[in-house]
Enzyme design. Structure first.
Site, PDB file in Angstrom:
ATOM      1  N   GLY A  51       0.763  -1.248   0.000  1.00 12.39           N
ATOM      2  CA  GLY A  51       0.000   0.000   0.000  1.00 12.39           C
ATOM      3  C   GLY A  51       0.789   1.291   0.000  1.00 12.39           C
ATOM      4  N   TRP A  53       2.186   2.904  -2.508  1.00 11.36           N
ATOM      5  CA  TRP A  53       1.762   3.797  -3.607  1.00 11.36           C
ATOM      6  C   TRP A  53       0.400   4.403  -3.279  1.00 11.36           C
ATOM      7  CZ3 TRP A  53       3.189   2.513  -9.362  1.00 11.36           C
ATOM      8  CH2 TRP A  53       4.578   2.358  -9.449  1.00 11.36           C
ATOM      9  N   ASP A  71      -5.352  -5.869  -5.739  1.00  9.75           N
ATOM     10  CA  ASP A  71      -4.209  -6.779  -5.570  1.00  9.75           C
ATOM     11  C   ASP A  71      -4.736  -8.190  -5.324  1.00  9.75           C
ATOM     12  OD1 ASP A  71      -0.966  -6.122  -4.825  1.00  9.75           O
ATOM     13  OD2 ASP A  71      -1.693  -8.141  -4.367  1.00  9.75           O
ATOM     14  N   ASP A  89      -7.481 -11.021  -8.804  1.00 15.24           N
ATOM     15  CA  ASP A  89      -6.386 -11.366  -9.709  1.00 15.24           C
ATOM     16  C   ASP A  89      -6.677 -10.672 -11.032  1.00 15.24           C
ATOM     17  OD1 ASP A  89      -4.688 -12.507 -11.586  1.00 15.24           O
ATOM     18  OD2 ASP A  89      -4.786 -14.504 -10.676  1.00 15.24           O
ATOM     19  N   ASP A 113       2.277  -1.531 -10.488  1.00 16.11           N
ATOM     20  CA  ASP A 113       3.589  -1.935  -9.940  1.00 16.11           C
ATOM     21  C   ASP A 113       3.616  -3.454  -9.769  1.00 16.11           C
ATOM     22  OD1 ASP A 113       6.138  -1.319  -8.956  1.00 16.11           O
ATOM     23  OD2 ASP A 113       5.449  -1.141  -6.890  1.00 16.11           O
ATOM     24  N   LYS A 153       5.256  -0.780 -14.367  1.00 14.92           N
ATOM     25  CA  LYS A 153       6.570  -1.414 -14.178  1.00 14.92           C
ATOM     26  C   LYS A 153       6.717  -2.527 -15.212  1.00 14.92           C
ATOM     27  CE  LYS A 153       7.345  -3.964 -10.441  1.00 14.92           C
ATOM     28  NZ  LYS A 153       7.640  -4.064  -8.998  1.00 14.92           N
TER      29      LYS A 153
HETATM   30  C1  LIG Z   1       5.978  -4.802  -5.783  1.00 13.04           C
HETATM   31  S1  LIG Z   1       4.420  -5.202  -5.110  1.00 13.04           S
HETATM   32  C2  LIG Z   1       3.579  -3.665  -5.179  1.00 13.04           C
HETATM   33  C3  LIG Z   1       4.008  -2.696  -4.131  1.00 13.04           C
HETATM   34  C4  LIG Z   1       3.097  -1.487  -4.060  1.00 13.04           C
HETATM   35  N1  LIG Z   1       3.252  -0.636  -5.224  1.00 13.04           N
HETATM   36  C5  LIG Z   1       3.385  -0.679  -2.838  1.00 13.04           C
HETATM   37  O1  LIG Z   1       3.963   0.413  -2.994  1.00 13.04           O
HETATM   38  O2  LIG Z   1       3.047  -1.097  -1.723  1.00 13.04           O
HETATM   39  C6  LIG Z   1       3.668  -6.115  -6.397  1.00 13.04           C
HETATM   40  C7  LIG Z   1       2.260  -6.560  -6.096  1.00 13.04           C
HETATM   41  O3  LIG Z   1       1.711  -7.163  -7.275  1.00 13.04           O
HETATM   42  C8  LIG Z   1       0.734  -8.081  -6.826  1.00 13.04           C
HETATM   43  N2  LIG Z   1       0.319  -8.998  -7.912  1.00 13.04           N
HETATM   44  C9  LIG Z   1       1.072  -9.966  -8.520  1.00 13.04           C
HETATM   45  N3  LIG Z   1       0.340 -10.617  -9.436  1.00 13.04           N
HETATM   46  C10 LIG Z   1      -0.907 -10.049  -9.419  1.00 13.04           C
HETATM   47  C11 LIG Z   1      -2.111 -10.297 -10.141  1.00 13.04           C
HETATM   48  N4  LIG Z   1      -2.172 -11.272 -11.074  1.00 13.04           N
HETATM   49  N5  LIG Z   1      -3.209  -9.550  -9.879  1.00 13.04           N
HETATM   50  C12 LIG Z   1      -3.159  -8.586  -8.920  1.00 13.04           C
HETATM   51  N6  LIG Z   1      -2.029  -8.292  -8.198  1.00 13.04           N
HETATM   52  C13 LIG Z   1      -0.921  -9.022  -8.442  1.00 13.04           C
HETATM   53  C14 LIG Z   1       1.450  -8.798  -5.674  1.00 13.04           C
HETATM   54  O4  LIG Z   1       0.534  -9.456  -4.828  1.00 13.04           O
HETATM   55  C15 LIG Z   1       2.174  -7.625  -5.001  1.00 13.04           C
HETATM   56  O5  LIG Z   1       1.459  -7.139  -3.900  1.00 13.04           O
END
Ligand SMILES: C[S@@+](CC[C@H](N)C(=O)[O-])C[C@H]1O[C@@H](n2cnc3c(N)ncnc32)[C@H](O)[C@@H]1O
Length: 197
Positions: A51, A53, A71, A89, A113, A153
């Site tokens: 969280g 961002w 997420d 998802d 991200d 990203k």
């Molecule tokens: C690097 S983290 C994001 C960090 C966030 N921007 C923050 O500042 O707190 C990447 C996120 O992508 C989510 N993620 C990965 N695959 C996903 C999907 N298919 N659908 C939704 N979220 C996904 C992961 O659960 C993870 O929480």
């Protein structure tokens, strides 16, 4: 050695300043340079957990703006009233039904991200990145207003060229940017896409 100093700097700064992840500083650098988010905006954040961002975006849009986060994992609640999160998802959700009480269209900015689980096997990872990118792009097509901005990203991989070509077709201007807060050993790169066609 320098890598550890960098990691500690941003990690400690995030702890001290109350951000849930050091990723906050990547978005802050992107905002300082590209000014994508404005007061009063409606923003959709894909891959929002834990969280950091959302925390930043909430302040950027202010009380007149709103931030919705999606997420696959739950995002621990945040106190700001202009933030809504859901667990979904992005690859499986029917993008038009994911935000209770909110239309999925009409967002001023979409940020993403999301990091896929990478295996280290090139063909497998390229396929995962492509699948995820396809799903994210579909969401952006439905959610983002014409003229809106999209921050995503990506990773330096075999499918990189195809991704940047698709983005350049969909937006008036696309810039690749590696923030200082992104570890130099990481293959991640951010695309800042301005002016959805
Ligand atoms: C690097 S983290 C994001 C960090 C966030 N921007 C923050 O500042 O707190 C990447 C996120 O992508 C989510 N993620 C990965 N695959 C996903 C999907 N298919 N659908 C939704 N979220 C996904 C992961 O659960 C993870 O929480």
């Amino acid at each position: 050695m320098a890598r550890f100093v960098l990691k500690d700097t941003f990690y400690n700064k995030a702890k001290q300043e109350g951000f849930r992840a050091r990723s906050a500083y990547k978005l802050q650098e992107i905002q300082n340079r590209f000014h994508s988010v404005r007061k009063g905006d409606r923003v959709l954040d894909l891959g929002c957990a834990p969280g950091s961002w959302l925390q930043l975006l909430s302040g950027m849009v202010g009380g007149e703006g709103t931030v919705a986060g999606i997420d696959i994992l739950p995002t621990p609640p945040l106190p700001a009233k202009n933030i809504t999160t859901i667990v979904a998802d992005i690859r499986k959700t029917d993008n038009r039904d994911v935000l209770p009480g909110q239309a999925i269209d009409g967002f001023d900015v979409v940020t993403c991200d999301i990091a896929p689980n990478l295996s280290g096997i090139r063909e497998v990872d390229d396929a995962r990145i492509e699948e995820l990118f396809g799903a994210v792009l579909q969401t952006v097509e439905a959610a983002l207003k014409p003229g809106g901005h999209f921050i995503i990203k990506s990773f330096f991989t075999g499918v990189q060229k195809g991704i940047s070509e698709k983005l350049r077709k969909g937006f008036a201007k696309v810039s690749a940017y590696k923030p200082a807060a992104s570890r130099s050993v990481s293959s991640e790169v951010y695309y800042i896409c301005q002016g959805k066609r």
